[in-house]
Write an enzyme that holds these catalytic residues in place. Structure first.
Site, PDB file in Angstrom:
ATOM      1  N   LYS A 186      -9.450   1.249  -2.308  1.00  0.00           N
ATOM      2  CA  LYS A 186      -9.582   0.718  -0.673  1.00  0.00           C
ATOM      3  C   LYS A 186     -11.162   0.979  -0.149  1.00  0.00           C
ATOM      4  O   LYS A 186     -11.321   2.136  -0.247  1.00  0.00           O
ATOM      5  CB  LYS A 186      -8.540   1.401   0.114  1.00  0.00           C
ATOM      6  CG  LYS A 186      -8.501   0.731   1.783  1.00  0.00           C
ATOM      7  CD  LYS A 186      -7.163   1.434   2.392  1.00  0.00           C
ATOM      8  CE  LYS A 186      -7.124   0.836   3.862  1.00  0.00           C
ATOM      9  NZ  LYS A 186      -6.028   1.577   4.460  1.00  0.00           N
ATOM     10  N   GLU A 220       1.078  -1.363   0.039  1.00  0.00           N
ATOM     11  CA  GLU A 220      -0.004  -0.045  -0.081  1.00  0.00           C
ATOM     12  C   GLU A 220       0.921   1.315  -0.035  1.00  0.00           C
ATOM     13  O   GLU A 220       2.040   1.394   0.638  1.00  0.00           O
ATOM     14  CB  GLU A 220      -0.672  -0.054   1.183  1.00  0.00           C
ATOM     15  CG  GLU A 220      -1.572   1.295   1.465  1.00  0.00           C
ATOM     16  CD  GLU A 220      -2.374   1.138   2.789  1.00  0.00           C
ATOM     17  OE1 GLU A 220      -1.758   0.537   3.918  1.00  0.00           O
ATOM     18  OE2 GLU A 220      -3.520   1.795   3.104  1.00  0.00           O
ATOM     19  N   CYS A 239      -4.352  -3.356   3.080  1.00  0.00           N
ATOM     20  CA  CYS A 239      -4.225  -2.771   4.442  1.00  0.00           C
ATOM     21  C   CYS A 239      -5.552  -3.608   5.394  1.00  0.00           C
ATOM     22  O   CYS A 239      -6.000  -4.530   5.566  1.00  0.00           O
ATOM     23  CB  CYS A 239      -3.885  -1.609   4.793  1.00  0.00           C
ATOM     24  SG  CYS A 239      -3.130  -1.330   6.437  1.00  0.00           S
TER      25      CYS A 239
END
Lengths: 309, 309
Positions: free
Chosen positions: A123, A46, A168
């Site tokens: 995300k 990320e 994440c």
């Protein structure tokens, strides 16, 4: 046997002062090492190109936008794309995306072996908060700088495998794996930047945090019979430690490779996509065993609804 | 601090020839031991009253029905309910339920401290198959003898806590934990009967199977910030080994008590229901962080839908 040799290219810390070109040179070095070891795909973390800037409060839009990419490939990453194409190695990495319309996402891309972008992910599960929080040991302003991803959890055919991406905090949410599992995903690419310290509970400790990360990744792999390549940006960034613990996890939920450092480090594993078959056709044969008629709350409500006293 | 002392009452094997009264006497012995150690709630496994009969093919309805209970409490279990009421200890256990309408479920019940049944659950995720399968090392005919549960995954207020139940294979499905998590569950009671051998892959081995069970339970606990009490029926039943590995898992996903035998064995832990608060109000504050707009497939489809080539 459908073997794909995968490289998990953990990055050590990136300081505020480091340029994108500096970082791209490090990524190219890892890419070349991976190619020499036979990798067909290399996964970076990320926000691969910069420090984890959501730990800082920026008041001015220009200060914020300095951390974002307006196009991909960008000038700084073009050498990375070019080298990947020359080597015939597919890549995936995360970056902060600023769209022409002025929208900001925590994004990642996936290329094929020619360096062409075949998948983009934004995300979905943004952790943290949107306003400065004086009670935290440090800030985690992802909800300030990004909007939640609007692309869902797609799965792409690439290099003969079904691939998905998450970023994440997504890895702690079983919904993320399952939505991909319901598209037959065989290989999940996951980059992360995770503080070594819980900003709201300093007693938690690194060991516990590494356990939580690995627990979530191994369960997601096992319960969807998919490979997961989980890649950290690690080490001390601007005085703030990020945990390492990059792993490659097999479709049975077992770690087959694990990073030993908090520096630039390459893990390599030959992943057989057919190893996903046993789980997907027996205990996790969704068509035979799932019972969506009892899952309604998962889609119908966001927060918990507590039974009345 | 809302402390509830919980007993996980693992049962050793129950042979075909053992009577319900024999088994109830063993359960009462564990109950009394638990009461002496201060337990307010004792959890017994799936199909607590009989051998795990779905390993056998029965052609005649009467042979099948012999394994089922037509009422609860039944004559054989009334002494258990009576003793629990006398001791002021709540209990939960699993059994095969035959309803007045002739429906068959793999069920479990939960009582309060007076021995009154306050909750019933019927197993949603039935593993195995419905017809004799000559390719398996042994049979797992749950889909033959039971219909899938029709009660969903309710959560009950009991003894000042929010409690839910699941049975055996349910623990491998993150949907089961999440539906309860979305009702604020603090304590999940889970009984199981799990063969030590994979009937379709004898190479898998016990260690791997114990890992899969614990992985699923710990992830479910962590990702929903709930205690999980996972209780086995273990040991050699009718020549077929069932794994042990009973555990109590805290809302942070850590095992706090683990069985050491494959016999009747009691685990005790003082579970603080307020220990669920930190997770439920930070990283797993569903209202702030979940994104159901991207979870649609979980409820809209049963099996995987593979992207076209």
């Amino acid at each position: 046997m459908r073997e794909l040799v995968v490289g998990a290219a953990q990055l050590g810390p990136i300081q505020k002062a480091d340029s994108r070109a500096d970082v791209a040179a490090r990524m190219i070095a890892l890419l070349e090492k991976a190619a020499a070891r036979g990798c067909g795909l290399v996964v970076f973390p990320e926000l691969s190109l910069t420090t984890f800037f959501p730990r800082w409060l920026f008041e001015e839009r220009a200060e914020v936008d300095a951390w974002f990419e307006r196009e991909m490939p960008s000038a700084a990453t073009r050498p990375l794309f070019d080298r990947a194409r020359e080597l015939g190695v597919a890549i995936s990495f995360g970056y902060a995306e600023l769209t022409p319309e002025g929208r900001r996402f925590n994004a990642s891309i996936l290329t094929d072996r020619t360096g062409a972008i075949v998948g983009k992910y934004r995300k979905v599960h943004l952790p943290g908060h949107s306003e400065f929080d004086p009670e935290r040991a440090f800030q985690h302003l992802e909800k300030r700088y990004f909007e939640p991803g609007d692309l869902g959890f797609p799965v792409w055919r690439n290099m003969g495998a079904l691939m998905g991406m998450m970023i994440c905090n997504d890895r702690r949410w079983p919904e993320a794996y399952r939505v991909m599992g319901l598209q037959g995903v065989e290989l999940i690419l996951l980059g992360y930047n995770t503080p070594s310290v819980n900003s709201q509970n300093s007693a938690e400790g690194l060991e516990k945090r590494l356990y939580h990360s690995e627990l979530s990744v191994c369960a997601g792999a096992y319960q969807n019979a998919a490979w997961v390549v989980a890649v950290a940006k690690a080490g001390d960034e601007d005085g703030h430690p990020l945990m390492g613990g990059s792993v490659i996890v097999d479709p049975d939920g077992f770690v087959v490779a694990r990073a030993q450092t908090e520096e630039d480090e390459l893990l390599v594993h030959a992943c057989d996509m057919d190893a996903t078959r046993f789980g997907k056709t027996t205990i996790f044969d969704f068509a035979r065993h799932r019972r969506p008629e009892h899952y309604g709350r998962i889609c119908a409500q966001t927060g918990a609804e507590i039974p009345e006293e």
